[in-house]
Design a protein around this motif. Structure first.
Motif, PDB file in Angstrom:
ATOM      1  N   ALA A 127      30.744  40.641  45.880  1.00  0.00           N
ATOM      2  CA  ALA A 127      31.763  41.688  45.849  1.00  0.00           C
ATOM      3  C   ALA A 127      32.495  41.697  44.512  1.00  0.00           C
ATOM      4  O   ALA A 127      32.708  42.764  43.910  1.00  0.00           O
ATOM      5  CB  ALA A 127      32.763  41.482  46.996  1.00  0.00           C
ATOM      6  N   ARG A 128      32.884  40.521  44.041  1.00  0.00           N
ATOM      7  CA  ARG A 128      33.568  40.448  42.750  1.00  0.00           C
ATOM      8  C   ARG A 128      32.673  40.989  41.632  1.00  0.00           C
ATOM      9  O   ARG A 128      33.128  41.746  40.757  1.00  0.00           O
ATOM     10  CB  ARG A 128      33.977  39.007  42.449  1.00  0.00           C
ATOM     11  N   ALA A 129      31.401  40.625  41.667  1.00  0.00           N
ATOM     12  CA  ALA A 129      30.471  41.074  40.622  1.00  0.00           C
ATOM     13  C   ALA A 129      30.268  42.592  40.685  1.00  0.00           C
ATOM     14  O   ALA A 129      30.243  43.273  39.651  1.00  0.00           O
ATOM     15  CB  ALA A 129      29.136  40.355  40.780  1.00  0.00           C
ATOM     16  N   MET A 130      30.133  43.122  41.902  1.00  0.00           N
ATOM     17  CA  MET A 130      29.917  44.560  42.047  1.00  0.00           C
ATOM     18  C   MET A 130      31.118  45.347  41.531  1.00  0.00           C
ATOM     19  O   MET A 130      30.960  46.343  40.812  1.00  0.00           O
ATOM     20  CB  MET A 130      29.656  44.905  43.519  1.00  0.00           C
ATOM     21  N   LEU A 131      32.318  44.910  41.865  1.00  0.00           N
ATOM     22  CA  LEU A 131      33.514  45.613  41.419  1.00  0.00           C
ATOM     23  C   LEU A 131      33.669  45.531  39.904  1.00  0.00           C
ATOM     24  O   LEU A 131      34.051  46.514  39.249  1.00  0.00           O
ATOM     25  CB  LEU A 131      34.752  45.039  42.118  1.00  0.00           C
ATOM     26  N   GLN A 132      33.372  44.351  39.326  1.00  0.00           N
ATOM     27  CA  GLN A 132      33.434  44.214  37.870  1.00  0.00           C
ATOM     28  C   GLN A 132      32.431  45.136  37.199  1.00  0.00           C
ATOM     29  O   GLN A 132      32.759  45.862  36.251  1.00  0.00           O
ATOM     30  CB  GLN A 132      33.153  42.755  37.475  1.00  0.00           C
ATOM     31  N   ASP A 133      31.187  45.126  37.671  1.00  0.00           N
ATOM     32  CA  ASP A 133      30.133  45.940  37.067  1.00  0.00           C
ATOM     33  C   ASP A 133      30.431  47.435  37.176  1.00  0.00           C
ATOM     34  O   ASP A 133      29.995  48.232  36.347  1.00  0.00           O
ATOM     35  CB  ASP A 133      28.786  45.645  37.725  1.00  0.00           C
ATOM     36  N   TYR A 134      31.178  47.821  38.205  1.00  0.00           N
ATOM     37  CA  TYR A 134      31.466  49.229  38.451  1.00  0.00           C
ATOM     38  C   TYR A 134      32.752  49.682  37.754  1.00  0.00           C
ATOM     39  O   TYR A 134      33.202  50.799  37.924  1.00  0.00           O
ATOM     40  CB  TYR A 134      31.599  49.451  39.963  1.00  0.00           C
ATOM     41  N   GLY A 135      33.339  48.793  36.961  1.00  0.00           N
ATOM     42  CA  GLY A 135      34.563  49.146  36.248  1.00  0.00           C
ATOM     43  C   GLY A 135      35.811  49.078  37.104  1.00  0.00           C
ATOM     44  O   GLY A 135      36.833  49.680  36.763  1.00  0.00           O
ATOM     45  N   MET A 136      35.731  48.327  38.221  1.00  0.00           N
ATOM     46  CA  MET A 136      36.882  48.194  39.116  1.00  0.00           C
ATOM     47  C   MET A 136      37.383  46.756  39.160  1.00  0.00           C
ATOM     48  O   MET A 136      37.944  46.306  40.160  1.00  0.00           O
ATOM     49  CB  MET A 136      36.506  48.665  40.531  1.00  0.00           C
ATOM     50  N   GLY A 137      37.197  46.031  38.058  1.00  0.00           N
ATOM     51  CA  GLY A 137      37.610  44.636  38.029  1.00  0.00           C
ATOM     52  C   GLY A 137      39.084  44.438  38.303  1.00  0.00           C
ATOM     53  O   GLY A 137      39.496  43.451  38.917  1.00  0.00           O
ATOM     54  N   ALA A 138      39.912  45.397  37.871  1.00  0.00           N
ATOM     55  CA  ALA A 138      41.356  45.279  38.077  1.00  0.00           C
ATOM     56  C   ALA A 138      41.744  45.462  39.542  1.00  0.00           C
ATOM     57  O   ALA A 138      42.883  45.154  39.926  1.00  0.00           O
ATOM     58  CB  ALA A 138      42.086  46.322  37.225  1.00  0.00           C
ATOM     59  N   SER A 139      40.807  45.950  40.354  1.00  0.00           N
ATOM     60  CA  SER A 139      41.102  46.214  41.765  1.00  0.00           C
ATOM     61  C   SER A 139      40.601  45.132  42.706  1.00  0.00           C
ATOM     62  O   SER A 139      40.776  45.247  43.923  1.00  0.00           O
ATOM     63  CB  SER A 139      40.489  47.563  42.175  1.00  0.00           C
ATOM     64  N   VAL A 140      39.975  44.093  42.173  1.00  0.00           N
ATOM     65  CA  VAL A 140      39.366  43.058  43.000  1.00  0.00           C
ATOM     66  C   VAL A 140      40.348  42.488  44.010  1.00  0.00           C
ATOM     67  O   VAL A 140      40.042  42.339  45.200  1.00  0.00           O
ATOM     68  CB  VAL A 140      38.783  41.932  42.131  1.00  0.00           C
ATOM     69  N   GLU A 141      41.568  42.157  43.544  1.00  0.00           N
ATOM     70  CA  GLU A 141      42.551  41.496  44.396  1.00  0.00           C
ATOM     71  C   GLU A 141      43.528  42.470  45.056  1.00  0.00           C
ATOM     72  O   GLU A 141      44.396  42.055  45.818  1.00  0.00           O
ATOM     73  CB  GLU A 141      43.350  40.486  43.562  1.00  0.00           C
ATOM     74  N   LYS A 142      43.370  43.768  44.787  1.00  0.00           N
ATOM     75  CA  LYS A 142      44.311  44.736  45.351  1.00  0.00           C
ATOM     76  C   LYS A 142      43.996  45.012  46.818  1.00  0.00           C
ATOM     77  O   LYS A 142      42.832  45.101  47.204  1.00  0.00           O
ATOM     78  CB  LYS A 142      44.244  46.050  44.570  1.00  0.00           C
ATOM     79  N   PRO A 143      45.036  45.177  47.641  1.00  0.00           N
ATOM     80  CA  PRO A 143      44.777  45.595  49.024  1.00  0.00           C
ATOM     81  C   PRO A 143      44.301  47.041  49.056  1.00  0.00           C
ATOM     82  O   PRO A 143      44.610  47.834  48.154  1.00  0.00           O
ATOM     83  CB  PRO A 143      46.140  45.437  49.700  1.00  0.00           C
ATOM     84  N   ILE A 144      43.551  47.383  50.084  1.00  0.00           N
ATOM     85  CA  ILE A 144      42.962  48.713  50.200  1.00  0.00           C
ATOM     86  C   ILE A 144      44.018  49.804  50.118  1.00  0.00           C
ATOM     87  O   ILE A 144      43.789  50.865  49.523  1.00  0.00           O
ATOM     88  CB  ILE A 144      42.183  48.830  51.533  1.00  0.00           C
ATOM     89  N   ARG A 145      45.204  49.566  50.668  1.00  0.00           N
ATOM     90  CA  ARG A 145      46.238  50.603  50.702  1.00  0.00           C
ATOM     91  C   ARG A 145      46.690  51.016  49.305  1.00  0.00           C
ATOM     92  O   ARG A 145      47.270  52.093  49.132  1.00  0.00           O
ATOM     93  CB  ARG A 145      47.446  50.147  51.518  1.00  0.00           C
ATOM     94  N   GLN A 146      46.451  50.168  48.296  1.00  0.00           N
ATOM     95  CA  GLN A 146      46.870  50.485  46.936  1.00  0.00           C
ATOM     96  C   GLN A 146      45.780  51.190  46.130  1.00  0.00           C
ATOM     97  O   GLN A 146      46.008  51.552  44.978  1.00  0.00           O
ATOM     98  CB  GLN A 146      47.315  49.211  46.211  1.00  0.00           C
ATOM     99  N   LEU A 147      44.631  51.399  46.725  1.00  0.00           N
ATOM    100  CA  LEU A 147      43.527  52.040  46.016  1.00  0.00           C
ATOM    101  C   LEU A 147      43.547  53.546  46.238  1.00  0.00           C
ATOM    102  O   LEU A 147      44.018  54.036  47.261  1.00  0.00           O
ATOM    103  CB  LEU A 147      42.188  51.482  46.493  1.00  0.00           C
TER     104      LEU A 147
END
Length: 321
Positions: free
Chosen positions: A122-142
């Motif tokens: 999951a961490r790798a997928m989010l980083q590769d997709y340009g969402m690295g800053a959102s890894v630790e964010k709760p869903i409600r903040q996305l």
């Protein structure tokens, strides 16, 4: 590969024969035959209410057909293959307080993927997709697009053999739609079978190797996008310097004059006889183009104008939501 027992390779990832599913007197799926070749991107195209979602759920084994039978990854009991399938339903749902990477890992765990492996992926997928800053964010903040991306990653994190997406582009802006198309192509390059439903013709035309056009619970056409477009003859647009003369008798009877040009289907004997008549009559050819019909034109010819109009209305309502 995640799963209880690897199934033998089959030419079709999904098959359904004479499928019927009724709700009271309403047949949402009405005698459908479908076969999705393994390793392809396959689209089920039709307006809302055409039976697309019910068909997908029947093929996956979420609901049972009233008649007919189906196989999923070669197994006649679809739920036995659930761990080898990634399914994104039309109704989205994530735990608002769960962090993005944990949500992806959790969805993978539901398909048998160990949590620690899911978290790493999951961490790798989010980083590769340009969402690295959102890894630790709760869903409600996305944003809505980011949350939908998280759910999509949760659908594929366990590396399924088959990915089934029900209206995956719904609610996404143009940029996120392009990203999703790229992700689908990337999965297909890995040999994964992609089956998705949509009411947007452009997505099917750009992505799909094969399509099924659905209306009223029935498949009106099944085949390649090229085969669907070939249902109609190429269209000719002709502009002439003169607007009248003996040469006009050479134009096909279905010719339409519009926006300063002549529009008609390419004659069975080709364009050459008409060109000779235009030249001999000194019509003054300013431009002439021959274009294959698009998938939209083919859809209208196959499913009817009413279904096409409903598709446009569906897209307009979605854009305004």
């Amino acid at each position: 590969m995640i799963g209880d027992t690897p199934a033998p390779a089959a030419p079709y990832a999904v098959e359904g024969h004479a499928l019927v599913k009724a709700f009271g007197d309403f047949r949402a799926v009405d005698g459908v035959d479908i076969a999705v070749p393994a390793g392809t991107i396959y689209g089920i195209l039709g307006p809302n209410g055409a039976g697309k979602t019910t068909l997908l759920r029947t093929l996956l084994g979420i609901i049972d057909p009233d008649e007919g039978h189906r196989t999923l990854l070669g197994d006649g009991a679809p739920l036995r293959m659930a761990k080898q399938v990634g399914y994104l339903p039309e109704e989205r749902g994530l735990y608002p307080s769960m962090k993005a990477f944990e949500a992806i890992a959790f969805m993978g765990a539901l398909r048998g993927l160990p949590l620690h492996v899911g978290r790493e992926r999951a961490r790798a997928m989010l980083q590769d997709y340009g969402m690295g800053a959102s890894v630790e964010k709760p869903i409600r903040q996305l944003s809505k697009g980011m949350a939908q991306t998280v759910q999509l990653f949760g659908t594929i994190v366990h590396e399924p053999r088959l990915i089934v997406l029900d209206e995956p582009f719904s609610g996404l802006d143009a940029m996120n739609q392009e990203k999703l198309e790229a992700l689908i192509r990337d999965q297909a390059r890995k040999g994964v079978t992609i089956l998705f439903s949509t009411h947007v013709i452009a997505h099917a035309e750009r992505l799909c190797e094969r399509i099924a056009i659905v209306a009223g619970g029935r498949i009106r056409f099944e085949g390649s996008v090229s085969d669907a477009r070939d249902r109609l003859p190429p269209q000719v647009t002709l502009r002439t310097r003169l607007s009248d003369g003996a040469w006009r008798r050479a134009l096909p009877t279905d010719t339409l004059a519009q926006d300063g040009a002549w529009h008609f289907a390419l004659p069975d004997d080709g364009i050459e006889p008409l060109l000779r008549a235009l030249l001999d009559g000194q019509a003054g050819i300013e431009s002439l183009s021959i274009e294959r019909p698009g998938l939209h034109d083919a859809f209208v010819a196959i499913a009817g104008e009413a279904a096409a109009r409903q598709m446009r209305d569906d897209a307009t309502q979605e854009a305004g939501a």
